[in-house]
Design an enzyme around this catalytic site. Structure first.
Site, mmCIF file in Angstrom:
data_model
loop_
_atom_site.group_PDB
_atom_site.id
_atom_site.type_symbol
_atom_site.label_atom_id
_atom_site.label_comp_id
_atom_site.label_asym_id
_atom_site.label_seq_id
_atom_site.Cartn_x
_atom_site.Cartn_y
_atom_site.Cartn_z
ATOM 1 N N LYS A 224 1.142 -0.899 -0.093
ATOM 2 C CA LYS A 224 -0.020 0.105 -0.151
ATOM 3 C C LYS A 224 0.695 1.080 -0.297
ATOM 4 C CE LYS A 224 -4.406 -1.786 1.382
ATOM 5 N NZ LYS A 224 -5.460 -1.796 3.355
ATOM 6 N N ARG A 258 -2.918 -10.062 5.760
ATOM 7 C CA ARG A 258 -4.189 -9.988 4.406
ATOM 8 C C ARG A 258 -3.127 -9.263 3.185
ATOM 9 N NH1 ARG A 258 -7.058 -6.447 1.030
ATOM 10 N NH2 ARG A 258 -9.022 -7.742 -0.434
#
Length: 276
Positions: A224, A258
């Site tokens: 991210k 995740r």
């Protein structure tokens, strides 16, 4: 004490040792792997790879929720998701498939077809029927914190105290869910969903605080922008730093990682286990 087991279609998944949730995006436009897994063959190959690398859960999403993502109709979401989900469940009956959706209609159909859990970025905020569907089927439910919508969340997120605000959000959601008889709740602070880079690190630094809820904690930082902006790199080059952050998260109470890259996350868990 944190809840250690969640019930996935009658099988207990033990979270006392952290587990990996592999990300399987069947979208044309996800921020890292958009368009990679659109054909049935590619989806099955990627799922098999993640399972063989040790993923305990595979999270299938048909709508990109990256900052500024385009809206997708419910019809389109179903059209992308269900043919592939049916194939996956048939092909890998032992695997726990999670469906990443904020729509109750999609969630309900997914559970009917054999999905083991629902991962809702809006924690019921984008569809008021969602909690009813979860209560009806009693599947594990991941509630994520988001501020705004994917379309506007990164415009200018501001908080008085980001950790406090997220804690308050979770306590409200959890009390409603518990009053409806829903007990298998997993919390996800929602890294990158209406947060500045600094907010994200503040949350990660205070991850242990979320243990007050006594629920499993899911962390999703894989590739991210909280990594990419700090290092001035692209998502493609962010695997090493993702592992660094995942290691920090594991040391601070994460139960589920995740990730796009299962093998590396599984390795991080094995290494951290040596310290316990």
């Amino acid at each position: 004490k944190k809840k250690q087991f969640i019930n996935c279609r009658g099988k207990l998944l033990d979270l006392s040792t952290p587990v990996v949730m592999g990300i399987l995006n069947v979208t044309p436009d996800s921020f890292y792997d958009g368009g990679k897994y659109n054909s049935e063959k590619d989806v099955l190959i990627q799922a098999e790879k993640m399972i063989s690398e040790g993923a305990a859960i595979i999270d299938v999403g048909a709508v990109s929720t990256k900052p500024g993502a385009k809206d997708v109709t419910e019809e389109e979401e179903k059209k992308r998701l269900f043919p592939l989900l049916e194939k996956l469940i048939k092909e890998f009956p032992e695997t726990n498939f999670s469906v990443d959706t904020y729509r109750s209609g999609v969630a309900e159909m997914a559970i009917d077809k054999g999905a083991a859990m629902i991962n809702d970025i809006s924690a019921g905020g984008f569809d008021e029927r969602m909690f009813e569907v979860i209560a009806k089927y009693n599947v594990p439910y991941i509630i994520m914190h988001i501020k705004g919508t994917p379309q506007n969340m990164q415009k200018n997120p501001t908080y008085e105290n980001v950790v406090k605000e997220i804690m308050f959000y979770f306590s409200e959601k959890i009390s409603i869910l518990k009053s409806m008889g829903i007990n298998d709740i997993i919390i996800d602070p929602g890294f990158g969903f209406g947060k500045t880079v600094e907010n994200n690190y503040e949350i990660l630094k205070n991850l242990r605080g979320f243990e007050t809820f006594g629920l499993p904690i899911l962390v999703g930082v894989s590739r991210k922008s909280m990594i990419n902006k700090v290092l001035s790199i692209n998502p493609e080059d962010a695997l090493n730093a993702t592992t660094s952050l995942n290691t920090f998260a594991l040391m601070n109470g994460a139960n589920i990682l995740r990730v796009h890259d299962v093998k590396e996350a599984v390795e991080a868990i094995k290494i951290i286990k040596m310290f316990s």
